[in-house]
Write an enzyme that holds these catalytic residues in place. Sequence first.
Site, short mmCIF file in Angstrom:
data_model
loop_
_atom_site.label_atom_id
_atom_site.label_comp_id
_atom_site.label_asym_id
_atom_site.label_seq_id
_atom_site.Cartn_x
_atom_site.Cartn_y
_atom_site.Cartn_z
N HIS A 408 0.80 -1.22 0.00
CA HIS A 408 0.00 0.00 0.00
C HIS A 408 0.84 1.27 0.00
CE1 HIS A 408 -3.71 1.98 -0.09
NE2 HIS A 408 -4.35 1.35 0.89
N ASP A 412 -2.35 1.52 -4.56
CA ASP A 412 -3.61 1.78 -3.88
C ASP A 412 -4.66 0.75 -4.30
OD1 ASP A 412 -2.61 4.00 -2.51
OD2 ASP A 412 -3.01 5.32 -4.22
#
Length: 436
Positions: A408, A412
């Site tokens: 992350h 995304d």
Amino acid sequence: MAEYKLLLPSMGEGVMEATIITWLFNEGDNVKEDDSVVEIATDKVDSDVPTPVSGKIVKILKQKDEVAKVGEAIAILEIEGEGGNTASEEASTETPASAPDSETLKTIEQPLQAAASTEFSGDLYLSPLVKSIAQQENISETELKTIKGSGLEGRITKEDILAYVNNRGSQPAPQAPVQQVASAPQPVATSAPAATIPVAAGDEIIPMDRMRKIIAENMVKAKQIAPHVTSFIETDVTNVVKWRNKHKDIFEKREGEKLTFMPIFVKAVVKAIQDFPMINVSINGENIIKKKNINIGMATALPDGNLIVPVIKNADQLSLSGLAKAINDLAYRARNKKLRPEDTQGATYTISNVGSFGNLMGTPIIPQPQVAILAIGAIVKKPAVLETKDGDVIAIRQLMFMSHSYDHRVVDGSLGGMMLKHVHDYLQNWDLNTEI
């Protein structure tokens, strides 16, 4: 009679040393040309060293668990002939000549630096063994730069760093200079005191082997470095199953190779990576390195229960037939300890087929320095709703779960999810007329 020095051969780009696991012959034993005489280990790969000549082993120079450098003599053989160790002298002469010069070393080190732990900037080359010791002993990069290496091109060897550790307490550790350049926050590895585990009567204590220790260390680091997020999707692979059933016997008869599902999965993943190239990246500090090549790692279970990840290099340049052959070759050599160190290096994305164990889905750990990994579950027949021109119907279909874990920091949910959806689309809409 003459003496022949058996040298540790080159084991691939960037590999400078290996650990002796076990000798397959003893001193006094006769060996034939191409006999495997010793098992060695690098960072991940175990392999055998064959002898290029026939003769008798008169002296073993490197014992079990000792480290040897590439080009270093590990045993002396007595062979037929006169005039001394002509063959080994030629090998010794060739070894320095084939050693990389400073420009080549820079070329070799660049990908290694990019793949290095974020604890080190990559200004100096560290072998996996030396790097592991440095991390375990909390030796900073500033300290490492003060160690005078005795290896090739002044590199730090295992002996150099262990000598430094032994003398470390008697000298103050150098302080890193204050830098005004902003840098990305680095992961902090916190190690709690090891708990004392009670051992009851009848419990068996099994020491971890070398590979299990490496796997454990790498998995902990990967979870500490990358914040993992996982997306899931269920895919109808009925067309894939039909297509494989139609072609597998023809392919095996024509090529002498098994046609598994993995080449199809790899093909779909490669096409999705081409759609979303920012999945094919790694992180170096505050920089994102976008990879030109698409090298697919495939997690492979070994007979001893350990795991290794051989790499399909330039998978985007291979046909389905080429992928099938590459996958079968790597899987066979992995299970028979025939992989070379370079066979496990350079992956830019990894696939783990947890369905081969009958599992529906899994959440694998992202191998560093990659930023994503796909887990493929078991293919199961289920009733499913199909949309037709005459309305919805329920039919028996071949369904499969996939899970996509991604880092992350740079991936995304939109990118990670869309990448997974494209793999899903390529598999669900597989063309039954695809050539093999």
